[in-house]
Design an enzyme around this catalytic site. Structure first.
Site, PDB file in Angstrom:
ATOM      1  N   CYS A 197       8.948   1.997   3.291  1.00 34.44           N
ATOM      2  CA  CYS A 197       9.735   0.954   2.618  1.00 34.44           C
ATOM      3  C   CYS A 197      11.167   1.391   2.306  1.00 34.44           C
ATOM      4  CB  CYS A 197       8.991   0.487   1.367  1.00 34.44           C
ATOM      5  SG  CYS A 197       9.562  -1.113   0.736  1.00 34.44           S
ATOM      6  N   GLU A 207       2.861  -0.574   4.411  1.00 36.39           N
ATOM      7  CA  GLU A 207       2.773   0.210   3.188  1.00 36.39           C
ATOM      8  C   GLU A 207       1.674  -0.352   2.298  1.00 36.39           C
ATOM      9  OE1 GLU A 207       5.825   1.132  -0.567  1.00 36.39           O
ATOM     10  OE2 GLU A 207       6.007  -0.741   0.571  1.00 36.39           O
ATOM     11  N   LYS A 240       6.036   9.081   0.173  1.00 42.41           N
ATOM     12  CA  LYS A 240       7.315   8.393  -0.006  1.00 42.41           C
ATOM     13  C   LYS A 240       8.267   9.166  -0.912  1.00 42.41           C
ATOM     14  CE  LYS A 240       8.940   3.698  -1.186  1.00 42.41           C
ATOM     15  NZ  LYS A 240       8.435   2.352  -1.576  1.00 42.41           N
TER      16      LYS A 240
END
Length: 306
Positions: free
Chosen positions: A172, A47, A127
């Site tokens: 994440c 990331e 995300k």
């Protein structure tokens, strides 16, 4: 036709704030070469792989914040990585901060892309599950301002065909949410990849710090097993700007077994052989979604609550 290959994960050691993008891309290219030398046809990068994890600072100067974002991909700095991938015949997953300008409006996303073996971007993910907080909190030794610097992803959890393999992405915190995995599992993903910048210290709940690695691997293994997919996660690791980042980048088999695990606090390539036909074992004989799911009982998981 055989569906066996090798995949790799390229863990990044710390990226300090003074480190240039050019220096970071050179590190990524070195690990890509190593992955290719092991026979890998796909490699996963972390990331926000091009810069330090900037949400740990509170910025009041917008120009200073904009420095950390990419307005196009590939760009002059990352083009050599794409060219190398095409030359080596290796695809990749790359995470970065994306800045989109729509008229007079700036939109910011924590983004990752899938690139095929020809160096072509074939998929994008933004995300969805943003952790942290949206205002400066003075009790923290470092900030976690993802909710201030990004908006939640607007692309859902798509699955793309990448060199004949259906792939999906997480970033994440997404890996901690079972909905992330299930949506891609239902869409047929056989490889689900992503990166993370997870600190080993979580100021609101320090009593959980010793469980950081356990929870990370638990999420990866459960996501793989319950959806019959290979999973691969690349972390940023080591002491970055006085913040210790979690290691244990990993590759997990559809059975939930760990196939490869990093062991250092620096740049490190791990790899594992994969056979995508193994995904059918779980999907046909254990979690046969079409045969066994009872979605009329699952409505609660898609409802908002106070």
């Amino acid at each position: 036709m055989s569906r066996k290959t090798t995949i790799a994960v390229a863990q990044l050691g710390p990226i300090q704030r003074a480190d240039s993008r050019e220096a970071v891309v050179a590190r990524l290219m070195a690990m890509m070469r190593e992955a290719s030398g092991r026979g890998a046809t796909f490699v996963v990068f972390p990331e926000l792989a091009l810069t330090t994890f900037f949400p740990r600072w509170y910025f009041t100067d917008e120009a200073e914040l904009d420095f950390f974002y990419e307005t196009e991909m590939p760009n002059d700095v990352t083009a050599p990585l794409f060219a190398l991938g095409a030359a080596l015949g290796i695809g990749f997953n790359l995470g970065y901060a994306e800045l989109v300008v729509e008229g007079n409006t700036k939109r910011r996303f924590n983004t990752s892309i899938l690139v095929d073996r020809k160096g072509t971007i074939v998929g994008k993910y933004r995300k969805v599950h943003l952790p942290g907080h949206s205002a400066y909190e003075d009790y923290r030794p470092f900030q976690h301002l993802e909710k201030l610097y990004f908006e939640p992803g607007d692309l859902g959890f798509p699955v793309y065909e990448v060199d004949d393999v259906p792939m999906g992405m997480f970033i994440c915190n997404d890996r901690r949410w079972p909905e992330t995995w299930r949506v891609m599992g239902l869409s047929g993903a056989e490889l689900i990849t992503g990166g993370y910048n997870t600190p080993t210290h979580n100021p609101p709940v320090p009593q959980h710090d010793h469980l950081s690695s356990f929870h990370h691997l638990l999420s990866m293994q459960a996501g793989a097993y319950q959806n019959g997919a290979y999973t691969a996660a690349a972390g940023k690791v080591g002491v970055e700007e006085n913040c210790m980042l979690l290691g244990h980048s990993c590759i997990v088999a559809p059975t939930g077994e760990i196939a490869a695990l990093s062991t250092t606090l620096e740049d490190e390539v791990i790899s594992a052989p994969v056979d995508f036909d193994r995904c059918r074992e779980l999907r046909d004989h254990v979690f046969n979604f079409k045969l066994h799911r009872q979605p009329h009982h699952y409505g609660k998981i898609a409802e908002l609550y106070d």
